[in-house]
Design a protein around this motif. Structure first.
Motif, PDB file in Angstrom:
ATOM      1  N   TYR A  37       0.812  -1.212   0.000  1.00 20.17           N
ATOM      2  CA  TYR A  37       0.000   0.000   0.000  1.00 20.17           C
ATOM      3  C   TYR A  37       0.850   1.269   0.000  1.00 20.17           C
ATOM      4  O   TYR A  37       0.364   2.343  -0.312  1.00 20.17           O
ATOM      5  CB  TYR A  37      -0.967   0.013   1.189  1.00 20.17           C
ATOM      6  N   GLU A  38       2.135   1.124   0.319  1.00 21.54           N
ATOM      7  CA  GLU A  38       3.032   2.276   0.253  1.00 21.54           C
ATOM      8  C   GLU A  38       3.446   2.584  -1.189  1.00 21.54           C
ATOM      9  O   GLU A  38       3.815   3.708  -1.513  1.00 21.54           O
ATOM     10  CB  GLU A  38       4.289   2.021   1.099  1.00 21.54           C
ATOM     11  N   ILE A  39       3.362   1.584  -2.030  1.00 19.36           N
ATOM     12  CA  ILE A  39       3.740   1.747  -3.439  1.00 19.36           C
ATOM     13  C   ILE A  39       2.532   2.112  -4.302  1.00 19.36           C
ATOM     14  O   ILE A  39       2.583   3.037  -5.107  1.00 19.36           O
ATOM     15  CB  ILE A  39       4.400   0.457  -3.983  1.00 19.36           C
ATOM     16  N   PHE A  40       1.417   1.393  -4.101  1.00 20.05           N
ATOM     17  CA  PHE A  40       0.276   1.572  -5.011  1.00 20.05           C
ATOM     18  C   PHE A  40      -0.701   2.671  -4.558  1.00 20.05           C
ATOM     19  O   PHE A  40      -1.334   3.296  -5.379  1.00 20.05           O
ATOM     20  CB  PHE A  40      -0.462   0.235  -5.189  1.00 20.05           C
ATOM     21  N   ARG A  41      -0.882   2.846  -3.276  1.00 14.53           N
ATOM     22  CA  ARG A  41      -1.648   3.967  -2.710  1.00 14.53           C
ATOM     23  C   ARG A  41      -3.038   4.144  -3.344  1.00 14.53           C
ATOM     24  O   ARG A  41      -3.410   5.228  -3.783  1.00 14.53           O
ATOM     25  CB  ARG A  41      -0.831   5.259  -2.835  1.00 14.53           C
ATOM     26  N   THR A  42      -3.789   3.065  -3.423  1.00 13.70           N
ATOM     27  CA  THR A  42      -5.144   3.148  -3.980  1.00 13.70           C
ATOM     28  C   THR A  42      -6.150   3.478  -2.882  1.00 13.70           C
ATOM     29  O   THR A  42      -5.861   3.337  -1.690  1.00 13.70           O
ATOM     30  CB  THR A  42      -5.570   1.817  -4.640  1.00 13.70           C
ATOM     31  N   ASP A  43      -7.345   3.881  -3.308  1.00 15.68           N
ATOM     32  CA  ASP A  43      -8.407   4.168  -2.332  1.00 15.68           C
ATOM     33  C   ASP A  43      -8.843   2.909  -1.596  1.00 15.68           C
ATOM     34  O   ASP A  43      -9.405   2.980  -0.504  1.00 15.68           O
ATOM     35  CB  ASP A  43      -9.620   4.776  -3.055  1.00 15.68           C
TER      36      ASP A  43
END
Length: 464
Positions: free
Chosen positions: A62-68
């Motif tokens: 989640y630190e790389i892709f950062r989606t909702d």
């Protein structure tokens, strides 16, 4: 990620081959361990995200892709928790440069030889091209607040910008609920008058004496309760558009005064001896047969021709049945958002009922039906049970009445022709209005199907 072969560690050469294969695949692939730390990141993943493998390895996904959805609806987490693969789900990621990219993803669980969970693996494709194409297609079906892809609607979409730009008076004809007010507002929004006000007047809502003062205003002392000057709707519409809805209900007296405004661009407020000049675009609408009213002497012929400098006729929903699924999707999204509900669509059973209904109230009725269903819907798909009970009454939704069209020569005249029409309609609905598939299902050639569709008034815009 350390590949294994028959439970043993693979050689460096074999690992290099596996790596080369995964780097050659035209989709992003990454893997995580049970702590959500990235353990593998292929070349296409680098290309799509902008992050290098070195920068991504060891980071939480989640630190790389950062989606909702990273913390609330992660597809990879769903796969790990349920043990089921997630296939072709849609999401949006943020690249290293903070650019949003739509992606299509597939997520699966990584297991060792004994079935223990090692982590998860996800593949993803840059979906930008498809999303852009879908947007272009969707936009081609929408003009302002008007939605439609039927060929009759497409023709209106083509000419509407030209009509709006002209500044001429426009008369909009159509049955109740076909969207005449929406068309009027769209014309205003696309016209040179768009910076001015849009004023709507329902000519059927007020008695004659009140409507006159409403349209043209009055001066102080014009009648007992006239304590001060009041501007009329024409004055309020200065520099913009006045929309005269239900113009067919206007009295002969007011018809004459309206004609004066159209011809001379001026009028006299009640109790005034001085004319008021106005610069107003006039758009009128009616569901009545004005030519017949002219012949009967109940509507002024000179006013009729003055109003219909440009005449637009809106088709009833039964004549644009291929637009029904599009309208349903539009209303579900619009009403779902306004009610704070995330509804993906309509179940097949519910859709079949909605497609087979005849909609005497046209688009307005369809919107009210969808609103009822959205309110009652408790999941992410509208079920059959959420639809209004009136749709299940045989008299209002029988095979014959459901697709009644006065333009169809077979309607309500010959029971055998009616059955043929119903069979064709059912096949079209089942096949998504694809003529090729429908002809195959009915075991007739496409030319025969098209001829029968035209005969039964079903030849609206269809695929294939």
């Amino acid at each position: 990620m350390n590949p294994q072969k028959n439970g043993a560690q693979v050689t460096e050469q074999e690992a290099s081959v596996y790596r080369t294969i995964l780097d050659s695949v035209p989709m992003g692939i990454f893997a995580v361990d049970t702590a959500w730390r990235i353990t593998f990141f292929n070349r296409e993943a680098e290309k799509i995200t902008g992050f290098t493998e070195t920068g991504a390895l060891g980071c939480r996904c989640y630190e790389i892709f950062r989606t909702d959805l990273c913390h609330t609806g992660c597809y990879l987490r769903q796969a790990l928790e349920t043990g089921k693969n997630i296939v072709k789900a849609r999401n949006r990621i943020l690249t290293k440069s903070n650019r949003e990219v739509p992606v299509s993803i597939t997520a699966a669980v990584l297991l060792d030889k004994t079935g223990n969970v090692l982590g998860g693996v996800e593949s993803f494709l840059d979906d930008t091209a498809r999303v852009a194409l879908e947007k272009r297609i969707e936009e081609s079906y929408v003009l302002g607040d008007i939605v439609g892809k039927d060929e009759k609607m497409a023709r209106l979409f083509d000419i509407l910008p030209v009509l709006a730009e002209s500044g001429a008076s426009i008369l909009i004809l159509g049955e109740t609920g076909t969207g005449k007010d929406i068309f009027a507002r769209t014309i205003h929004n696309m016209s040179p008058h768009k910076a001015g006000p849009f004023i709507k007047v329902n000519c059927a809502a007020l008695p004659d004496n009140l409507l006159e003062s409403e349209l043209f205003g009055y001066k102080k002392g014009a009648f007992t309760d006239a304590k001060q000057d009041k501007p009329g709707r024409f004055q309020l519409a200065e520099g913009g558009t006045i929309f005269l809805d239900e113009i067919g209900d206007l009295s002969q007296n007011l018809q004459a005064k309206l004609l004066q405004v159209l011809d001379e661009k001026e009028f006299y407020p009640l109790g005034s001896r001085h004319a008021v000049k106005v610069d107003v675009r006039v758009v009128a609408s009616t569901n009545k047969n004005l030519p017949k009213m002219v012949r009967d002497g109940t509507f002024r012929e000179d006013l009729y021709f003055r109003l219909k400098v440009i005449e637009v006729e809106l088709p009833p929903l039964r004549e644009r049945s291929s637009d029904i699924p599009l309208l349903i999707d539009h209303f579900v999204a619009e009403l779902g958002a306004s009610l704070g509900k995330e509804i993906c669509g309509v179940s097949l059973d519910a859709m079949k009922i909605l497609l087979n209904y005849h909609y005497p109230g046209n688009v307005r009725e369809l919107k009210h039906i969808v609103e009822h269903a959205v309110i009652l819907c408790q999941g992410d798909n509208i079920p059959k049970g959420a639809l209004p009970g009136s749709l299940f009454v045989p008299e209002t939704n029988s095979v014959l009445s459901s697709m009644f069209s006065p333009d169809s020569p077979s309607a309500w005249t010959d029971p055998l022709l009616a059955k043929e029409r119903a069979a064709i309609l059912e096949a079209l609905t089942t096949c998504g209005w694809n003529r090729k598939l429908t002809a195959k299902a009915l075991r007739i050639n496409r030319t025969t199907l098209w001829r029968k569709m035209k005969k039964h008034g079903l030849a609206s815009s269809t695929e294939g």
